[in-house]
Each structure stands twice: as C-alpha cells, then as structure tokens.
Design an enzyme around this catalytic site. Structure first.
Site, PDB file in Angstrom:
ATOM      1  N   CYS A  36     -35.475 -20.646  34.300  1.00 36.57           N
ATOM      2  CA  CYS A  36     -34.749 -21.846  33.854  1.00 36.57           C
ATOM      3  C   CYS A  36     -35.651 -22.862  33.164  1.00 36.57           C
ATOM      4  O   CYS A  36     -35.175 -23.858  32.620  1.00 36.57           O
ATOM      5  CB  CYS A  36     -34.059 -22.509  35.037  1.00 36.57           C
ATOM      6  SG  CYS A  36     -33.082 -21.359  36.003  1.00 36.57           S
ATOM      7  N   ASN A  71     -24.277 -23.208  37.368  1.00 31.21           N
ATOM      8  CA  ASN A  71     -25.646 -23.072  36.887  1.00 31.21           C
ATOM      9  C   ASN A  71     -25.642 -22.522  35.460  1.00 31.21           C
ATOM     10  O   ASN A  71     -24.882 -21.593  35.150  1.00 31.21           O
ATOM     11  CB  ASN A  71     -26.444 -22.126  37.810  1.00 31.21           C
ATOM     12  CG  ASN A  71     -27.951 -22.259  37.599  1.00 31.21           C
ATOM     13  OD1 ASN A  71     -28.408 -22.981  36.710  1.00 31.21           O
ATOM     14  ND2 ASN A  71     -28.723 -21.584  38.429  1.00 31.21           N
ATOM     15  N   HIS A 110     -33.428 -30.094  37.282  1.00 35.62           N
ATOM     16  CA  HIS A 110     -32.767 -28.804  37.089  1.00 35.62           C
ATOM     17  C   HIS A 110     -31.759 -28.624  38.231  1.00 35.62           C
ATOM     18  O   HIS A 110     -32.079 -28.885  39.389  1.00 35.62           O
ATOM     19  CB  HIS A 110     -33.807 -27.673  37.103  1.00 35.62           C
ATOM     20  CG  HIS A 110     -33.180 -26.323  37.242  1.00 35.62           C
ATOM     21  ND1 HIS A 110     -32.239 -25.870  36.345  1.00 35.62           N
ATOM     22  CD2 HIS A 110     -33.309 -25.357  38.181  1.00 35.62           C
ATOM     23  CE1 HIS A 110     -31.838 -24.667  36.719  1.00 35.62           C
ATOM     24  NE2 HIS A 110     -32.465 -24.335  37.832  1.00 35.62           N
ATOM     25  N   SER A 162     -37.744 -20.455  38.228  1.00 38.10           N
ATOM     26  CA  SER A 162     -38.220 -19.603  39.318  1.00 38.10           C
ATOM     27  C   SER A 162     -39.336 -18.694  38.839  1.00 38.10           C
ATOM     28  O   SER A 162     -39.415 -18.321  37.677  1.00 38.10           O
ATOM     29  CB  SER A 162     -37.068 -18.753  39.849  1.00 38.10           C
ATOM     30  OG  SER A 162     -36.165 -19.571  40.541  1.00 38.10           O
ATOM     31  N   LYS A 211     -31.253 -33.019  46.897  1.00 35.06           N
ATOM     32  CA  LYS A 211     -32.330 -32.588  47.822  1.00 35.06           C
ATOM     33  C   LYS A 211     -33.690 -32.877  47.187  1.00 35.06           C
ATOM     34  O   LYS A 211     -34.609 -33.370  47.830  1.00 35.06           O
ATOM     35  CB  LYS A 211     -32.269 -31.063  48.035  1.00 35.06           C
ATOM     36  CG  LYS A 211     -31.284 -30.544  49.067  1.00 35.06           C
ATOM     37  CD  LYS A 211     -31.474 -29.004  49.126  1.00 35.06           C
ATOM     38  CE  LYS A 211     -30.354 -28.279  49.819  1.00 35.06           C
ATOM     39  NZ  LYS A 211     -30.277 -28.498  51.247  1.00 35.06           N
ATOM     40  N   GLU A 258     -32.789 -16.753  29.762  1.00 33.14           N
ATOM     41  CA  GLU A 258     -33.198 -15.686  30.680  1.00 33.14           C
ATOM     42  C   GLU A 258     -32.075 -14.656  30.780  1.00 33.14           C
ATOM     43  O   GLU A 258     -32.025 -13.862  31.714  1.00 33.14           O
ATOM     44  CB  GLU A 258     -33.611 -16.246  32.034  1.00 33.14           C
ATOM     45  CG  GLU A 258     -32.587 -17.102  32.714  1.00 33.14           C
ATOM     46  CD  GLU A 258     -33.064 -17.604  34.069  1.00 33.14           C
ATOM     47  OE1 GLU A 258     -33.354 -16.770  34.945  1.00 33.14           O
ATOM     48  OE2 GLU A 258     -33.134 -18.835  34.258  1.00 33.14           O
ATOM     49  N   ASP A 288     -14.626 -22.065  54.022  1.00 31.70           N
ATOM     50  CA  ASP A 288     -14.210 -23.473  54.043  1.00 31.70           C
ATOM     51  C   ASP A 288     -14.614 -24.109  52.698  1.00 31.70           C
ATOM     52  O   ASP A 288     -15.790 -24.063  52.315  1.00 31.70           O
ATOM     53  CB  ASP A 288     -14.932 -24.164  55.218  1.00 31.70           C
ATOM     54  CG  ASP A 288     -14.578 -25.640  55.327  1.00 31.70           C
ATOM     55  OD1 ASP A 288     -13.841 -26.152  54.449  1.00 31.70           O
ATOM     56  OD2 ASP A 288     -15.059 -26.283  56.281  1.00 31.70           O
ATOM     57  N   THR A 335     -22.699 -20.101  42.832  1.00 26.30           N
ATOM     58  CA  THR A 335     -23.502 -20.986  41.969  1.00 26.30           C
ATOM     59  C   THR A 335     -23.532 -20.493  40.520  1.00 26.30           C
ATOM     60  O   THR A 335     -24.305 -21.003  39.711  1.00 26.30           O
ATOM     61  CB  THR A 335     -24.955 -21.125  42.488  1.00 26.30           C
ATOM     62  OG1 THR A 335     -25.625 -19.872  42.320  1.00 26.30           O
ATOM     63  CG2 THR A 335     -25.007 -21.530  43.939  1.00 26.30           C
ATOM     64  N   SER A 376     -36.192 -19.772  47.521  1.00 26.76           N
ATOM     65  CA  SER A 376     -36.096 -20.420  46.206  1.00 26.76           C
ATOM     66  C   SER A 376     -35.988 -21.938  46.360  1.00 26.76           C
ATOM     67  O   SER A 376     -36.542 -22.686  45.548  1.00 26.76           O
ATOM     68  CB  SER A 376     -34.917 -19.853  45.403  1.00 26.76           C
ATOM     69  OG  SER A 376     -33.680 -20.277  45.917  1.00 26.76           O
TER      70      SER A 376
END
Ligand code: CAA
Length: 391
Positions: free
Chosen positions: A111, A276, A233, A308, A242, A79, A29, A152, A201
C-alpha cells in the site's frame, strides 16, 4: 519553490456491498463491522472493470481540466498488477490519449507504492519545474471468502497531478522513513487473493508508525502539535484511530480522546464506505479530509503511509490557501453515491469469477458504468476501450 498536489480525482467500482449483507450472510453482529473495524460498505468491481479502467476513470477529469501537454511522466502504483512485465500505466496512457513523449512506469511496495510515486514525482518536478507528473494509485483489495480480511475488501483509484506551485497541497520535506522485513501481508505471484496475518499486520503497522515518526523527528520535522489533521493509511478505518492514539502516546501529544478522534474522523468518510483500496487508501483519506473540512487553508497536515512487508513514510504537507476552489467535492461524492447496490449472492459470484489463462478469446459482459471498460482477452492480451467509443 513549493511542489505538491495540483489536482486530485478518484474513481471506484460500479457496485457497493453493504456490510449489513455480509453480517446477515455470515451471522455476524453488525457492530463488529460498524464499530469494531469501522466499515459500513465496500466497493465491488463489475466484471468489465479492473485497476486500469479505474485508473483511467480517476485521471480523465484531470486531463480534461489541465490538458495533456505538460505531463511527461506517469507513475502508476498498484499491488494488483495485471501483468508482470507491462505497466498498467501504459494502458492508461493510451486510454487518456497522452503524448508519446511520456515516460510511464509501475511501482510496487504494497500500500506504500503511491507515496513513493508522489515523492519521486516531486523530485522530477524539482529538477524540471515546467513538467507535471501524473501519479495514479489503483487497487482492488481481495481476500479469500470467509477469511477475516473479507470484510475489509474494497477498490478505488486516486489520480494526482504533481506540479510546481500546486493549487491544493504543498508536500514538505523532510520525510520520516521506516523499513522492516516482515511477513504481515503478502500475495505470491500464483494467488489472486492476499495472505495476511491479521494481528501481526496491526502490530507491524503500529511499529512502523513509531519508526517513521522517530526518523521524522531526527530529520528535523515539525512538532506533533503543529498538525491540524492526521491522514493515515486505512486498511479499515478503525486502524487510523488506533494509529493516531498510538502515535499520540508515543510522541506525548496531550490531546483528549475526543480531540484525537476528531483529528482523524473526517479522513475516514470515504474509506468507511469504499473499503480498503491499498495504494489509494491514504489519498482517499486526504480527499475526504479536504472535502469535509473548510478550515484548512494554510494549515499543516500529517500524512502516514504504510505498505505491508513493510515500508512506511511520515511526512508533512501544507494546505494551499484557496484550495477549495480546485477540489472535486461534487464529483467525489457522486463517485461514491452513484454505485449500484449488489446483494451477497451477486458479490460472491463476482468474487469467484476468473479470467481464462489459456489465451482463448473471452468477451466480458457490458456491466460497469465508468468511462472505460475491459472488453475482454484475446491471445493473452487485455483489450480496453473507452465506453463512449464502443461500436
Ligand atoms: N461490537 C463491537 N466491536 C466488536 C464486535 C462487536 N460485536 N465484535 C468484535 N469487535 C471488535 C473487536 O474487539 C476488535 O477490536 P480491536 O481491534 O479494537 O480489539 C475488532 O472488532 C475486530 O475484531 P477481531 O479482531 O475479532 O476481527 P477479525 O478476527 O475478523 O480480524 C482483522 C480483524 C485482523 C483486521 C482482519 O479484518 C484482517 O485480517 N484484515 C486484513 C489485514 C489488515 O487490514 N491489517 C491492517 C494492518 S496491515 C495494512 O495496513 C496493509 C493493508 O492495507 C492490508
């Protein structure tokens, strides 16, 4: 003496894959991508593009505007390294024609690397205010096909000229710092795609928001309600929302849900269609904010960098009055809008493409449209060229 970002420019890949293509191909979806993770499209590199060509393309306009004379250091954060020993920045130094009297080094911590580079650059400039430091963040986010991370993916490079008395952004002290040894996302040397524990993560990111904010307060940082906007980030843009809701609750910010959304929304406008870009993502967020809000002269911004593994930093920055004259809004929009659409089959073919590892001569097709290209490999060496000089 204020120190910070005097100029900022970015570059991205030649192709763009719409998430609608992914949704169709996988029977997902589309709202999962558009609403669930907040992504509409991702940049995809052409066969003759990589982190070096993107980095040089991002930095070229800065060199064109300011010259090379005052740049004595290049700090390249990535990275997605192309070599275990040689800094990708040395190729970029050569492509840009920077003076031999330059120090060049590559930095890595997922990152977060570009924020380390920005802070190290500020320290160098504080010691010697006449010098300028070219900071470049350049990455290709690549996950296994059909893995949760695939939607992503993305690619971009951001170049920043760090200088005394900057024209765009004054980076403030103190910073809030946080490090935790956690396996939320990593890429062993033998893999070309990242491994990730998706839910871990997200939790690790939110814990880092708390940890870095707590330290920022203990170091004497600003109160949360002083900031006019928040740049996070953005592994996917929903993560920034979030994170901001989480910080607001943790730091007791009394904003309404709508105010929380508005404080972050403009920072997501480039990442939403680029995907990303790891080290570059936070600074693409900054570029989007400055390009889309006109009321920021003299106002403080909050910046949150997460890498991370994990390392995080929260710091404040003040937008310099008159900064809009120094932005590259038209060039930034053009980097996004001029990409060539690619279909799912074309994207998959590029994703599966690998470069030879046996040292034989290998020429790449002429495909991308940026100012620099990876010609190929020979004797285990990568060969780059400015496109205009191609014979
Ligand atoms: N309509 C609306 N929303 C929908 C939907 C639909 N039809 N279907 C699903 N959603 C929502 C879900 O409810 C969920 O929302 P919440 O997170 O708010 O609960 C969201 O879409 C994602 O759904 P899933 O969790 O089911 O998606 P997934 O299993 O495909 O995984 C992911 C999502 C874990 C982020 C995955 O994309 C991933 O592993 N990404 C790479 C790792 C990553 O980016 N981690 C972020 C922190 S680490 C970091 O920041 C460093 C870095 O750059 C990598």
């Amino acid at each position: 003496m204020p120190i910070g970002i005097h100029d900022l420019s970015f570059a991205t890949g030649h192709y763009v894959l719409e998430h609608a293509e992914l949704a169709r191909a996988y029977g997902v979806d589309i709202d999962k991508f558009h609403l669930g993770i907040g992504q509409e499209a991702m940049s995809v590199l052409a066969a003759d593009e990589d982190i070096v060509t993107m980095a040089a393309a991002a930095a070229q306009p800065i060199v064109d505007r300011h010259g090379t004379g005052d740049i004595r250091t290049v700090l390249l954060a990535t990275e997605t390294a192309v070599d275990q020993a040689k800094s990708a920045g040395v190729y970029v130094h050569s492509l840009l024609g920077l003076p031999a009297a330059t120090r060049v080094v590559e930095l890595k911590q997922a990152c977060y690397g570009a924020t380390a580079a920005l802070q190290f650059a500020a320290a160098l400039v504080a010691r010697e205010p006449s010098q300028r430091v070219l900071v470049i963040a350049t990455d290709v986010a690549r996950y296994d096909l059909e893995s949760p991370g695939e939607s992503t993916q993305g690619a971009a490079a951001v170049a920043m000229l760090v200088a005394a008395d900057p024209a765009i952004l004054r980076v403030e002290s103190p910073s809030g710092l946080f490090t935790a040894d956690i396996m939320d996302f990593w890429r062993p040397n033998y893999r070309s795609t990242a491994l990730v524990d998706g839910r871990t993560s997200i939790t690790a990111y939110l814990q880092a928001v708390e940890g870095a904010w707590k330290d920022y307060g203990e170091q004497g940082g600003r109160a949360i309600d002083e900031f006019s906007a928040f740049c996070y980030h953005q592994p996917f843009t929903k993560m920034a929302h979030k994170a901001h809701r989480h910080l607001a609750e943790f730091a007791s910010l009394a904003d309404t849900p709508n105010e929380l959304h508005t404080a972050v929304l403009p920072t997501t406008l480039y990442n939403r269609v680029i995907g990303n870009s790891y080290t570059a993502s936070l600074y693409l967020g900054l570029a989007a904010l400055l390009d889309h809000r006109t009321d920021l002269d003299g106002r403080p911004l909050a910046m949150f960098s997460y890498g991370s593994g994990s390392v995080a930093e929260f710091f404040g920055a003040t937008v310099v009055p008159g900064h809009r004259e120094h932005l590259r809004t038209a060039g930034n929009r053009s980097a996004v809008n001029r990409r060539t659409p690619i279909d799912f089959a074309g994207y998959r073919a590029l994703h599966e493409q690998t470069l030879p590892t046996d040292g034989r001569d290998h020429e790449l097709p002429v495909e991308g449209s940026g100012p620099f290209r990876l010609l190929g490999l020979s004797g285990h060496k990568r060969i780059y060229q400015a496109r205009a000089h191609r014979s």
